[in-house]
Design an enzyme around this catalytic site. Structure first.
Site, PDB file in Angstrom:
ATOM      1  N   HIS A 243     -12.090 -26.010  47.555  1.00  0.00           N
ATOM      2  CA  HIS A 243     -12.976 -26.119  48.716  1.00  0.00           C
ATOM      3  C   HIS A 243     -12.680 -25.022  49.744  1.00  0.00           C
ATOM      4  CE1 HIS A 243     -14.173 -29.930  47.047  1.00  0.00           C
ATOM      5  NE2 HIS A 243     -14.915 -30.238  48.100  1.00  0.00           N
TER       6      HIS A 243
ATOM      7  N   HIS B 209      -5.049 -31.998  49.211  1.00  0.00           N
ATOM      8  CA  HIS B 209      -4.233 -30.823  48.953  1.00  0.00           C
ATOM      9  C   HIS B 209      -3.048 -30.816  49.911  1.00  0.00           C
ATOM     10  CE1 HIS B 209      -7.157 -28.890  46.240  1.00  0.00           C
ATOM     11  NE2 HIS B 209      -8.083 -29.275  47.094  1.00  0.00           N
TER      12      HIS B 209
END
Length: 404
Positions: free
Chosen positions: A298, A350
């Site tokens: 992303h 993440h």
């Protein structure tokens, strides 16, 4: 000394009596049919008065043994007082030969456009096909873990920036902005000498492609190529490293090969590689994605698209109505990428280092593509070539752009 020899010495350069055809290879040829030449073609300088006869007597005093028949096509050129005759073939008229040549030129233009588009699409497929292979059949590196690793014990949360939002931000928004900018620039463009020299007109199927469409094709094509390259680099790193996500334990629920779990004291401080995921509430896709933490996809995607869009506006948007509008839009795009990257940490998708690495990959790719692949910041030559205005200006003249 005789008068003849004196005349020869006084005139060292004379017109040769026979003109070699190789000397006029660059001359333009005028195609006419023989009977048209007999009836209507006249040249006031050096053409033949009676071109239909066998012995052609020209105004310059030269004789030419030219036998013209009604079935033969003759090519005559008059450039620098040279008469050239080329026999081409029988049965061709000026209209038919011109139409035939026009068709050949159009077919050649169409083929060139198709070849260029096909080559660009093929290159994009070469970069995009490995991404599809990674998504469908890729297997990440099987990395182990410690049962007491607290960085892997975060809960699973849905993404703040969903996939459809990511595609809208990274694809629809930049492409739509490129279309708007190029259409507005084409409508407000003023023709100049530099545009006449540098711009090329593309014709496909008798349709002259507008300038804004050509610019959109180039800009969007380069943008898509850079996005594919950025995503491929990210996927290669993901599947090569196989770093576990912060919600690894919540999604995987690992079971060690001996049947024990991390709740057993025997596994405390032990590096475990041989395990399987029970994942009661997890899909196969989630179990695959749980090993693809580094770097953040992303972050790399949004930073590439938003940074490239900001650089595109810096190069192409030159509206003088507001001094801050362009910079405001650039700030908005960078903040969108920044927020997307931060959301990946707060959503426990993440680690912070994954987001930092992904953002760096995206931003660097955008800068490299904008500077070295696209023509957004193409260097202009220090000299500008002007079109000749008269016959005396046949040689190209240069004018320095230093204001002198």
């Amino acid at each position: 000394m005789s008068n003849e020899s004196a005349a020869i010495e006084a005139t060292p350069l004379r017109r040769p009596e026979r003109q070699n055809s190789a000397d006029v290879s660059s001359s333009s040829l005028l195609l006419v049919k023989s009977r048209d030449v007999e009836n209507s073609y006249q040249n006031p300088n050096h053409n033949c008065n009676d071109i239909g006869g066998i012995n052609c007597i020209c105004n310059n005093g030269y004789h030419s043994n030219t036998n013209v028949t009604p079935s033969t096509t003759v090519a005559i050129a008059n450039l620098n007082n040279n008469n050239v005759e080329v026999r081409l073939g029988a049965g061709l008229t000026w209209e038919s030969s011109n139409e035939h040549t026009s068709k050949i030129i159009k077919m050649d233009h169409n083929k060139r456009v198709l070849y260029r588009v096909a080559l660009d699409v093929f290159i994009l497929l070469c970069v995009g096909f490995p991404i599809l292979c990674f998504y469908l059949w890729g297997t990440a590196y099987q990395r182990g873990f410690f049962c007491d690793d607290e960085s892997l014990k975060h809960p699973f949360k849905p993404s703040t920036i969903r996939n459809w939002m990511l595609y809208f931000i990274g694809l629809v928004l930049p492409i739509g902005l490129i279309l708007i900018v190029e259409i507005v620039k084409a409508n407000n463009a003023k023709p100049s000498t530099d545009d006449i020299i540098t711009q090329r007109q593309y014709v496909f199927m008798d349709y002259e492609i507008p300038v804004w469409m050509v610019q959109c094709y180039k800009s969007i094509g380069v943008f898509g190529f850079g996005a594919a390259v950025c995503q491929l680099m990210t996927d290669i790193a993901k599947y090569s490293i196989g770093r576990l996500r912060p919600h690894f334990f919540a999604v995987c629920q690992p079971i060690i090969s001996d049947g024990t779990t991390c709740d057993d004291a025997i596994n405390v401080g032990r590096y475990i590689e041989d395990f399987s995921c029970r994942g009661d509430d997890s899909s196969k896709r989630m179990l695959k994605e749980v090993r693809l933490s580094f770097p953040s996809g992303h972050s790399s995607f949004t930073f590439y698209t938003m940074v490239y869009t900001a650089l595109y506006l810096q190069s192409r948007m030159n509206w003088h109505g507001s001094k801050l509008l362009r910079h405001f839009l650039q700030f908005v795009f960078i903040m969108i990428a920044w927020y997307t990257a931060l959301s990946r940490v707060s959503d426990y998708k993440h680690h912070w280092s994954d987001v930092l690495a992904g953002s760096t990959i995206g931003a660097l790719t955008a800068v490299i593509v904008a500077k070295y692949v696209s023509d957004l910041f193409q260097r202009r030559s220090s000299q500008q070539y002007l079109l000749p205005r008269t016959s005396q200006d046949a040689q190209p003249q240069t004018v320095a752009n230093n204001g002198l």
